[in-house]
Design a protein around this motif. Structure first.
Motif, PDB file in Angstrom:
ATOM      1  N   ASP A 189      78.938  11.377  34.648  1.00  0.00           N
ATOM      2  CA  ASP A 189      77.940  11.761  35.638  1.00  0.00           C
ATOM      3  C   ASP A 189      78.585  12.559  36.765  1.00  0.00           C
ATOM      4  OD1 ASP A 189      75.904  10.430  34.289  1.00  0.00           O
ATOM      5  OD2 ASP A 189      76.327   8.536  35.303  1.00  0.00           O
ATOM      6  N   GLU A 190      77.917  13.612  37.185  1.00  0.00           N
ATOM      7  CA  GLU A 190      78.351  14.326  38.372  1.00  0.00           C
ATOM      8  C   GLU A 190      77.939  13.495  39.582  1.00  0.00           C
ATOM      9  OE1 GLU A 190      80.390  15.916  40.203  1.00  0.00           O
ATOM     10  OE2 GLU A 190      80.243  17.693  38.926  1.00  0.00           O
ATOM     11  N   ARG A 191      78.665  13.624  40.660  1.00  0.00           N
ATOM     12  CA  ARG A 191      78.334  12.881  41.867  1.00  0.00           C
ATOM     13  C   ARG A 191      78.358  13.813  43.064  1.00  0.00           C
ATOM     14  NH1 ARG A 191      82.808  11.976  44.951  1.00  0.00           N
ATOM     15  NH2 ARG A 191      84.865  11.981  43.941  1.00  0.00           N
ATOM     16  N   VAL A 192      77.700  13.387  44.121  1.00  0.00           N
ATOM     17  CA  VAL A 192      77.699  14.168  45.355  1.00  0.00           C
ATOM     18  C   VAL A 192      79.100  14.103  45.963  1.00  0.00           C
ATOM     19  CG1 VAL A 192      76.727  14.384  47.658  1.00  0.00           C
ATOM     20  CG2 VAL A 192      75.268  13.686  45.750  1.00  0.00           C
ATOM     21  N   ARG A 193      79.629  15.244  46.310  1.00  0.00           N
ATOM     22  CA  ARG A 193      80.962  15.299  46.893  1.00  0.00           C
ATOM     23  C   ARG A 193      80.875  15.751  48.352  1.00  0.00           C
ATOM     24  NH1 ARG A 193      84.599  14.724  42.721  1.00  0.00           N
ATOM     25  NH2 ARG A 193      83.605  14.859  40.673  1.00  0.00           N
ATOM     26  N   PRO A 194      81.891  15.424  49.143  1.00  0.00           N
ATOM     27  CA  PRO A 194      81.877  15.851  50.549  1.00  0.00           C
ATOM     28  C   PRO A 194      81.735  17.355  50.655  1.00  0.00           C
ATOM     29  CG  PRO A 194      83.654  14.285  50.142  1.00  0.00           C
ATOM     30  CD  PRO A 194      83.099  14.654  48.801  1.00  0.00           C
ATOM     31  N   ASP A 195      81.091  17.805  51.726  1.00  0.00           N
ATOM     32  CA  ASP A 195      80.886  19.229  51.952  1.00  0.00           C
ATOM     33  C   ASP A 195      82.240  19.895  52.199  1.00  0.00           C
ATOM     34  OD1 ASP A 195      80.246  21.766  52.792  1.00  0.00           O
ATOM     35  OD2 ASP A 195      78.565  21.128  54.040  1.00  0.00           O
ATOM     36  N   LEU A 196      82.636  20.781  51.295  1.00  0.00           N
ATOM     37  CA  LEU A 196      83.936  21.439  51.416  1.00  0.00           C
ATOM     38  C   LEU A 196      84.045  22.223  52.717  1.00  0.00           C
ATOM     39  CD1 LEU A 196      86.676  22.250  50.246  1.00  0.00           C
ATOM     40  CD2 LEU A 196      85.517  24.074  48.986  1.00  0.00           C
ATOM     41  N   ALA A 197      82.983  22.913  53.096  1.00  0.00           N
ATOM     42  CA  ALA A 197      83.020  23.758  54.289  1.00  0.00           C
ATOM     43  C   ALA A 197      83.318  22.941  55.552  1.00  0.00           C
ATOM     44  CB  ALA A 197      81.703  24.493  54.453  1.00  0.00           C
ATOM     45  N   GLU A 198      82.885  21.684  55.567  1.00  0.00           N
ATOM     46  CA  GLU A 198      83.128  20.830  56.722  1.00  0.00           C
ATOM     47  C   GLU A 198      84.569  20.360  56.800  1.00  0.00           C
ATOM     48  OE1 GLU A 198      80.434  17.589  56.588  1.00  0.00           O
ATOM     49  OE2 GLU A 198      78.660  18.824  57.023  1.00  0.00           O
ATOM     50  N   ARG A 199      85.326  20.585  55.726  1.00  0.00           N
ATOM     51  CA  ARG A 199      86.706  20.082  55.677  1.00  0.00           C
ATOM     52  C   ARG A 199      87.740  21.211  55.665  1.00  0.00           C
ATOM     53  NH1 ARG A 199      83.355  16.438  54.362  1.00  0.00           N
ATOM     54  NH2 ARG A 199      83.868  14.224  54.462  1.00  0.00           N
ATOM     55  N   VAL A 200      87.279  22.415  55.993  1.00  0.00           N
ATOM     56  CA  VAL A 200      88.170  23.561  56.003  1.00  0.00           C
ATOM     57  C   VAL A 200      88.171  24.182  57.400  1.00  0.00           C
ATOM     58  CG1 VAL A 200      88.641  25.852  55.053  1.00  0.00           C
ATOM     59  CG2 VAL A 200      87.755  24.046  53.572  1.00  0.00           C
ATOM     60  N   ARG A 201      89.371  24.418  57.912  1.00  0.00           N
ATOM     61  CA  ARG A 201      89.496  25.099  59.191  1.00  0.00           C
ATOM     62  C   ARG A 201      90.623  26.110  59.104  1.00  0.00           C
ATOM     63  NH1 ARG A 201      92.299  24.410  64.312  1.00  0.00           N
ATOM     64  NH2 ARG A 201      93.571  22.739  63.408  1.00  0.00           N
ATOM     65  N   HIS A 202      90.376  27.312  59.573  1.00  0.00           N
ATOM     66  CA  HIS A 202      91.409  28.343  59.620  1.00  0.00           C
ATOM     67  C   HIS A 202      92.075  28.315  60.983  1.00  0.00           C
ATOM     68  CE1 HIS A 202      90.329  30.322  55.796  1.00  0.00           C
ATOM     69  NE2 HIS A 202      89.100  29.919  56.096  1.00  0.00           N
ATOM     70  N   PHE A 203      93.357  28.165  60.989  1.00  0.00           N
ATOM     71  CA  PHE A 203      94.090  28.064  62.259  1.00  0.00           C
ATOM     72  C   PHE A 203      94.308  29.452  62.864  1.00  0.00           C
ATOM     73  CE2 PHE A 203      97.954  27.584  64.841  1.00  0.00           C
ATOM     74  CZ  PHE A 203      97.570  26.500  65.612  1.00  0.00           C
TER      75      PHE A 203
END
Length: 203
Positions: A189-203
């Protein structure tokens, strides 16, 4: 000797192995309870172990080891786990104890990945722990690539001192995970995963 110009070399170097990328982007855990025989054979088991052995390992320490449960060994160790559970949970029903005894029979193959960090002047233990986690992931990916279901579990017995003693773990060792492998009875089964965009930051 045939010369290769820089542009041709760049194309070769930067080619994408789409099969590998797609595998990484689509890998999903299968539930151990949904696995049946056959599991990996001897050659496939060696490939899975070799994949675990191939992870980044600062200092070439090899701060991990593997314990394999197949055949009757799964039942034997499951009974040991159930006996430990019974002592600590005297109110447990026979049904629950039977469930505990069958944990390692949920899949044809179970591999315990043991994190075995050592004191090292240049390699922090944290990096060694991460290496053991990488072992688990590599093994899951390798098994998935072979068409098997795979699941990384810990559950209570991964953190129990008596279970650790039954596995002859040293004082510095911990169970990074119990990895379950077998043939799938249904698609994972596929599952809902954390929002990738919320976990990416460009320094």
């Amino acid at each position: 000797m045939t010369e290769t110009n820089s542009s041709e070399s760049s194309i070769t170097t930067n080619q994408t192995d789409s099969g590998t990328v797609n595998l990484l982007l689509s890998r999903r855990s299968s539930t151990a309870a949904d696995m049946v025989a056959p599991g990996p054979d001897a050659a496939q088991l060696q490939t899975i172990l070799a994949a675990g052995h191939r992870v980044p390992d600062h200092g070439k320490i090899g701060p991990w080891r593997f314990v394999i449960f197949e055949g009757e060994a799964r039942t034997k160790f499951g009974q040991m786990v159930a006996a430990i559970f019974a002592v600590k949970n005297p109110e447990a029903s026979e049904k629950l104890l039977e469930f505990e005894s069958q944990r390692f029979n949920r899949a044809p193959l179970v591999i315990a990945v043991i994190s075995s960090p050592v004191d090292h002047p240049k390699v922090p233990q944290w990096e060694q722990l991460l290496s053991a986690g990488a072992c688990c992931q590599n093994m899951l990916v390798a098994a998935t690539a072979m068409g098997f279901g795979a699941q990384w579990l810990t559950e209570w017995y991964a953190y129990d001192d008596d279970v650790n003693n039954a596995l002859n773990l040293n004082a510095n060792e911990k169970i990074a995970g119990f990895l379950y492998f077998g043939s799938r009875t249904k698609p994972a089964d596929e599952r809902v995963r954390p929002d990738l965009a919320e976990r990416v930051r460009h320094f």
